[in-house]
Write a protein that holds these residues in place. Structure first.
Motif, short mmCIF file in Angstrom:
data_model
loop_
_atom_site.label_atom_id
_atom_site.label_comp_id
_atom_site.label_asym_id
_atom_site.label_seq_id
_atom_site.Cartn_x
_atom_site.Cartn_y
_atom_site.Cartn_z
N ALA A 178 50.20 11.95 19.23
CA ALA A 178 49.30 12.51 20.24
C ALA A 178 49.76 12.11 21.64
O ALA A 178 49.68 12.91 22.59
CB ALA A 178 47.88 12.01 19.99
N SER A 179 50.25 10.88 21.79
CA SER A 179 50.71 10.40 23.09
C SER A 179 51.92 11.20 23.57
O SER A 179 52.03 11.54 24.75
CB SER A 179 51.07 8.91 23.00
OG SER A 179 51.38 8.39 24.27
N VAL A 180 52.82 11.53 22.65
CA VAL A 180 54.00 12.31 22.99
C VAL A 180 53.61 13.72 23.41
O VAL A 180 54.12 14.27 24.40
CB VAL A 180 54.99 12.36 21.79
CG1 VAL A 180 56.10 13.38 22.06
CG2 VAL A 180 55.57 10.99 21.53
N VAL A 181 52.66 14.32 22.67
CA VAL A 181 52.23 15.69 22.94
C VAL A 181 51.51 15.81 24.28
O VAL A 181 51.77 16.71 25.09
CB VAL A 181 51.34 16.22 21.80
CG1 VAL A 181 50.72 17.56 22.19
CG2 VAL A 181 52.13 16.35 20.51
N PHE A 182 50.57 14.88 24.53
CA PHE A 182 49.72 15.00 25.71
C PHE A 182 50.25 14.29 26.95
O PHE A 182 49.95 14.69 28.07
CB PHE A 182 48.32 14.47 25.39
CG PHE A 182 47.57 15.29 24.39
CD1 PHE A 182 47.04 16.52 24.73
CD2 PHE A 182 47.40 14.85 23.08
CE1 PHE A 182 46.34 17.29 23.82
CE2 PHE A 182 46.71 15.61 22.15
CZ PHE A 182 46.18 16.84 22.51
N TYR A 183 51.04 13.23 26.75
CA TYR A 183 51.50 12.45 27.91
C TYR A 183 53.02 12.39 28.04
O TYR A 183 53.53 11.88 29.06
CB TYR A 183 50.95 11.02 27.83
CG TYR A 183 49.44 10.95 27.80
CD1 TYR A 183 48.69 11.21 28.95
CD2 TYR A 183 48.76 10.65 26.62
CE1 TYR A 183 47.30 11.15 28.93
CE2 TYR A 183 47.38 10.59 26.58
CZ TYR A 183 46.65 10.84 27.74
OH TYR A 183 45.29 10.79 27.71
N GLY A 184 53.74 12.85 27.02
CA GLY A 184 55.19 12.80 27.09
C GLY A 184 55.74 11.39 27.00
O GLY A 184 56.86 11.11 27.41
N SER A 185 54.92 10.47 26.48
CA SER A 185 55.32 9.07 26.34
C SER A 185 54.82 8.56 25.00
O SER A 185 53.76 8.98 24.52
CB SER A 185 54.74 8.24 27.48
OG SER A 185 54.94 6.87 27.25
N TYR A 186 55.56 7.64 24.40
CA TYR A 186 55.20 7.16 23.07
C TYR A 186 53.92 6.32 23.05
O TYR A 186 53.13 6.38 22.11
CB TYR A 186 56.34 6.33 22.48
CG TYR A 186 57.51 7.17 22.00
CD1 TYR A 186 57.42 7.93 20.85
CD2 TYR A 186 58.70 7.20 22.73
CE1 TYR A 186 58.50 8.71 20.42
CE2 TYR A 186 59.78 7.97 22.31
CZ TYR A 186 59.67 8.72 21.15
OH TYR A 186 60.72 9.50 20.73
N PHE A 187 53.72 5.49 24.06
CA PHE A 187 52.66 4.49 23.98
C PHE A 187 51.59 4.59 25.07
O PHE A 187 50.74 3.71 25.18
CB PHE A 187 53.26 3.08 24.01
CG PHE A 187 54.27 2.84 22.93
CD1 PHE A 187 53.88 2.72 21.61
CD2 PHE A 187 55.62 2.77 23.23
CE1 PHE A 187 54.80 2.50 20.59
CE2 PHE A 187 56.56 2.56 22.23
CZ PHE A 187 56.15 2.43 20.90
N LYS A 188 51.63 5.66 25.87
CA LYS A 188 50.69 5.76 26.98
C LYS A 188 49.24 5.88 26.51
O LYS A 188 48.30 5.48 27.20
CB LYS A 188 51.04 6.94 27.87
CG LYS A 188 50.28 6.95 29.19
CD LYS A 188 50.81 8.00 30.13
CE LYS A 188 50.09 7.94 31.48
NZ LYS A 188 50.60 8.96 32.41
N ILE A 189 49.02 6.43 25.32
CA ILE A 189 47.66 6.64 24.83
C ILE A 189 46.99 5.33 24.41
O ILE A 189 45.77 5.24 24.33
CB ILE A 189 47.68 7.62 23.63
CG1 ILE A 189 46.28 8.20 23.38
CG2 ILE A 189 48.20 6.94 22.36
CD1 ILE A 189 46.27 9.31 22.36
N PHE A 190 47.79 4.31 24.17
CA PHE A 190 47.23 3.05 23.68
C PHE A 190 46.57 2.27 24.80
O PHE A 190 47.12 2.10 25.89
CB PHE A 190 48.33 2.19 23.04
CG PHE A 190 48.88 2.76 21.77
CD1 PHE A 190 48.20 2.63 20.58
CD2 PHE A 190 50.08 3.46 21.78
CE1 PHE A 190 48.71 3.16 19.40
CE2 PHE A 190 50.60 4.00 20.61
CZ PHE A 190 49.90 3.86 19.41
#
Length: 307
Positions: A178-190
């Motif tokens: 989900a982080s890759v899809v929405f933010y283009g980053s692996y860990f930004k959603i955490f």
């Protein structure tokens, strides 16, 4: 009078509890409101309020389903009074969501007692706790309850010990995607914030001192009798009572070490503490003492509101 009113589960009890909760919620919002209320803002707050109500109903479900108390509504009354005692617990959305998922996990952990669909329940419990961690990092400590439950139920099946980690790994994997899809980053959603702070200066107000003193003193006193009475419970339910005391200890550890001590962290403590204190109320023999004990818990939140 109060004890006899809540001594049996009745619809009116839920109405009173929901009113107390609404009062706590509105007071918290009045203390922080700055901008004009918009329609979307109103919808958001209504959803948060419904989440709090859902948490209360979930606590009631866990208690009744696992016979953690007798058939009364003391636990939800105490939960709502605790919300009013420390009103910031109703105004921090992330912790409210995290606590709700912890309660969902606790529900699944308690259901391990039936020894049916064990793998599914272990996976679900770990899954919910992992989601709770996305909203509040230190909820990760509740993962220990799953392992404790496996010990209490003497589960020597190696697969059962692996399943909770698979549940947590599933959430981790989905979150990265989900982080890759929405933010283009692996860990930004955490929402990872593993800092620890033992600075309690934010509690240095009369309201906090009184509220914390009541919670800890009543909780500690009730815990002594709670622990002594576990061996008197039916053997099938003893593990559930032990799980509640562990949940209370973990919640207390979260309060102690959380870096941002704004009062909302006490929310994790409310459910287990309400159950522990309810168990003590049920065994009090002297009617006058029972009334006085409950009366203090009822009056204290309203007294602090007047200051």
């Amino acid at each position: 009078m109060i004890t006899s009113f809540f001594n049996k589960s009745k619809p009116i009890n839920f109405v009173i509890v929901f009113f107390i909760t609404l009062l706590a919620f509105l007071i918290a919002k009045l203390n922080v409101i700055e901008d004009a209320i918009t329609f979307l803002g109103f919808i958001k707050q209504a959803i948060i309020l419904l989440l709090i109500y859902a948490s209360i109903l979930l606590v009631n479900f866990i208690v009744s389903k696992n016979s953690l108390t007798k058939k009364n509504n003391y636990e939800i009354l105490l939960f709502s009074l605790f919300l009013l005692l420390i009103v910031p617990t109703t105004s921090h959305t992330n912790i409210l969501i995290s606590n709700f998922f912890v309660l969902l996990a606790l529900r699944r952990i308690m259901s391990l007692r039936s020894q049916k669909e064990t793998k599914k329940k272990l996976f679900d419990a770990a899954f919910w706790i992992a989601i709770a961690c996305l909203f509040y990092f230190w909820a990760i400590l509740f993962f220990a309850i799953i392992l404790a439950a496996l010990v209490f139920y003497s589960d020597n099946n190696l697969r059962h010990w692996i399943v909770p980690f698979l549940g947590a790994l599933t959430v981790f994997t989905l979150s990265i995607a989900a982080s890759v899809v929405f933010y283009g980053s692996y860990f930004k959603i955490f929402n990872i914030s593993p800092q620890i702070s033992y600075d309690f200066s934010s509690y240095n107000t009369f309201q906090y001192i009184v509220a914390i003193t009541i919670l800890l003193s009543f909780g500690a006193w009730s815990s002594i009798f709670y622990l002594n009475n576990i061996k008197k419970k039916k053997k099938a339910f003893r593990a559930s009572f032990k799980i509640i005391i562990i949940a209370a200890i973990i919640a207390f550890l979260i309060v102690i070490q959380t870096p941002d001590k704004n009062g909302s962290e006490f929310l994790f403590l409310f459910a287990p503490l309400a159950i522990i204190i309810t168990n003590y109320i049920e065994i009090i023999q002297e009617k006058w003492f029972k009334e006085a004990f409950v009366l203090v818990l009822v009056i204290a939140p309203f007294f602090l509101l007047l200051l």
